[in-house]
Design an enzyme around this catalytic site. Structure first.
Site, PDB file in Angstrom:
ATOM      1  N   ARG A   1       0.801  -1.218   0.000  1.00  0.00           N
ATOM      2  CA  ARG A   1       0.000   0.000   0.000  1.00  0.00           C
ATOM      3  C   ARG A   1       0.835   1.270   0.000  1.00  0.00           C
ATOM      4  O   ARG A   1       0.593   2.185  -0.770  1.00  0.00           O
ATOM      5  CB  ARG A   1      -0.864   0.086   1.271  1.00  0.00           C
ATOM      6  CG  ARG A   1      -2.278  -0.276   1.072  1.00  0.00           C
ATOM      7  CD  ARG A   1      -2.777  -0.815   2.375  1.00  0.00           C
ATOM      8  NE  ARG A   1      -1.904  -1.917   2.744  1.00  0.00           N
ATOM      9  CZ  ARG A   1      -2.076  -3.161   2.325  1.00  0.00           C
ATOM     10  NH1 ARG A   1      -3.098  -3.471   1.598  1.00  0.00           N
ATOM     11  NH2 ARG A   1      -1.232  -4.122   2.644  1.00  0.00           N
ATOM     12  N   THR A   2       1.801   1.345   0.887  1.00  0.00           N
ATOM     13  CA  THR A   2       2.481   2.621   1.050  1.00  0.00           C
ATOM     14  C   THR A   2       3.227   2.973  -0.224  1.00  0.00           C
ATOM     15  O   THR A   2       3.088   4.073  -0.757  1.00  0.00           O
ATOM     16  CB  THR A   2       3.423   2.582   2.267  1.00  0.00           C
ATOM     17  OG1 THR A   2       2.648   2.179   3.387  1.00  0.00           O
ATOM     18  CG2 THR A   2       4.025   3.938   2.545  1.00  0.00           C
TER      19      THR A   2
ATOM     20  N   ARG B   1      11.318   4.007   3.067  1.00  0.00           N
ATOM     21  CA  ARG B   1      10.991   3.048   4.133  1.00  0.00           C
ATOM     22  C   ARG B   1      12.246   2.270   4.464  1.00  0.00           C
ATOM     23  O   ARG B   1      12.976   1.834   3.551  1.00  0.00           O
ATOM     24  CB  ARG B   1       9.890   2.099   3.676  1.00  0.00           C
ATOM     25  CG  ARG B   1       9.714   0.933   4.632  1.00  0.00           C
ATOM     26  CD  ARG B   1       8.493   0.129   4.359  1.00  0.00           C
ATOM     27  NE  ARG B   1       7.288   0.875   4.705  1.00  0.00           N
ATOM     28  CZ  ARG B   1       6.074   0.339   4.755  1.00  0.00           C
ATOM     29  NH1 ARG B   1       5.905  -0.945   4.484  1.00  0.00           N
ATOM     30  NH2 ARG B   1       5.016   1.063   5.069  1.00  0.00           N
TER      31      ARG B   1
ATOM     32  N   HIS C   1       5.341   6.046  11.457  1.00  0.00           N
ATOM     33  CA  HIS C   1       4.808   5.884  10.096  1.00  0.00           C
ATOM     34  C   HIS C   1       3.872   7.065   9.827  1.00  0.00           C
ATOM     35  O   HIS C   1       2.648   6.904   9.793  1.00  0.00           O
ATOM     36  CB  HIS C   1       4.067   4.545  10.006  1.00  0.00           C
ATOM     37  CG  HIS C   1       3.730   4.092   8.622  1.00  0.00           C
ATOM     38  ND1 HIS C   1       3.754   4.932   7.525  1.00  0.00           N
ATOM     39  CD2 HIS C   1       3.354   2.876   8.162  1.00  0.00           C
ATOM     40  CE1 HIS C   1       3.404   4.234   6.456  1.00  0.00           C
ATOM     41  NE2 HIS C   1       3.158   2.997   6.803  1.00  0.00           N
TER      42      HIS C   1
ATOM     43  N   LYS D   1      25.491  -3.638  -1.680  1.00  0.00           N
ATOM     44  CA  LYS D   1      26.952  -3.547  -1.843  1.00  0.00           C
ATOM     45  C   LYS D   1      27.586  -2.810  -0.674  1.00  0.00           C
ATOM     46  O   LYS D   1      28.789  -2.583  -0.656  1.00  0.00           O
ATOM     47  CB  LYS D   1      27.291  -2.785  -3.124  1.00  0.00           C
ATOM     48  CG  LYS D   1      26.767  -3.409  -4.393  1.00  0.00           C
ATOM     49  CD  LYS D   1      27.195  -2.538  -5.570  1.00  0.00           C
ATOM     50  CE  LYS D   1      26.559  -3.004  -6.852  1.00  0.00           C
ATOM     51  NZ  LYS D   1      26.711  -1.991  -7.911  1.00  0.00           N
TER      52      LYS D   1
END
Ligand code: NCD
Length: 304
Positions: free
Chosen positions: A51-52, A101, A129, A80
């Site tokens: 969703r986000t 995120r 959030h 890396k």
């Protein structure tokens, strides 16, 4: 330059402007379809999301902009060994705004300190959030008409659930909001939420274990999933995962206008039989998520 790292980065007036804009967008999204022509959003997702990330992408596309980015740490140079600070310096050359995120608490803040573009925290570990909170605030305001005078029950994994932490932080700024925190002992809110945020601001709250006991008092029930990925042991997760299951019989104990919210994804904490109840608001909530993210992008880019 403005970032959105915590829900408190916006004061109540700024939030109201943003929610008014989101509401206006929801009434006529097409009106906004060229506001971001030529602009780019980078989505930097080091942790899974449906969703986000997709609602951010949909939001930018709806505004006429484009999107670029990655959806897992192993498909980026993080694999890396590149630091978040270096990545954001580079992304600042490619995009106008970014949503990040990250599994580590505070990573979007570190990024913001080195960034040449606005950074939006799209979830940092078990911490915050803020854009889910904007979505939740819009949903409550749309359903109840205001953000004052109601009792909200927050149920499930209140320890690791970052959406709960951000929502409590935000809602204490409105008048006469009472909190009932419903969780097993092991998954109670972190001490800083109980002591600094709630007690420290003289907010009315109680902590209970049984959902049935408080159901008739609630105006909003905010369900959450047990956050499997943040547990240290699988046994502990298995012991907790069926603790709450909201079903028809529990809904019968609730007020006729008690709405159920859930940030989604749902696992088993809301039985699918509840989906047809007119008080089940979680899919509508996901739709509001696109409008608030459109409003947020416009606001941070100064295009509103
Ligand atoms: C939430 C999250 O990522 O914290 N999901 C979302 O963004 N809608 C809730 C969750 O994962 O349980």
């Amino acid at each position: 330059m403005k970032h959105l790292l915590s829900p408190l980065d916006m004061n109540v007036d700024e939030l109201e402007n943003l929610l008014d804009l989101a509401k206006d967008i929801s009434l006529d999204p097409k009106k906004y379809s060229h506001y971001c022509d030529g602009k780019k959003l980078a989505t930097l997702f080091y942790e899974p999301s449906t969703r986000t990330r997709l609602s951010f992408e949909a939001a930018m596309l709806n505004l006429g902009g484009s999107v670029l980015g990655f959806s897992s740490a192993d498909s980026s140079s993080a694999a890396k060994g590149e630091s978040v600070s270096d990545t954001i310096r580079v992304i600042s050359c490619y995009a106008d705004i970014c949503a990040m995120r990250h599994p580590k608490e505070g990573a979007p803040m570190v990024a913001a300190s080195k960034s040449g573009i606005p950074v939006i925290n799209a979830g940092d570990g078990g911490h915050q959030h803020p854009t889910q909170t904007l979505t939740d605030l819009m949903t409550i305001r749309e359903l109840k008409g205001s953000l004052d005078n109601f009792t909200i029950g927050l149920c499930g994994d209140l320890k690791f659930g970052r959406t709960v932490h951000s929502l409590i932080n935000s809602l204490i700024r409105y008048k006469n909001v009472k909190f009932i925190l419903i969780s097993p002992k092991e998954l109670r809110v972190p001490d800083y939420i109980r002591d600094d945020v709630l007690k420290g601001n003289n907010i009315e709250f109680e902590e209970v274990e049984k959902l049935e006991d408080v159901m008739p008092q609630l105006d909003i029930l905010y369900m959450t999933r047990v956050q499997k990925e943040r547990f240290f042991s699988e046994d502990e997760y298995v012991r907790m995962k069926n603790f709450y299951i909201l079903d028809k019989s529990k809904m019968e104990m609730a007020k006729p206008d008690m709405y159920v919210l859930h940030p989604l994804p749902r696992v088993n904490e809301i039985s699918v039989e509840v989906d047809d109840d007119p008080r089940a608001a979680y899919f509508k909530q996901a739709q509001y998520g696109v409008y608030v993210r459109m409003a947020l992008i416009l606001t941070l880019l100064g295009l509103n």
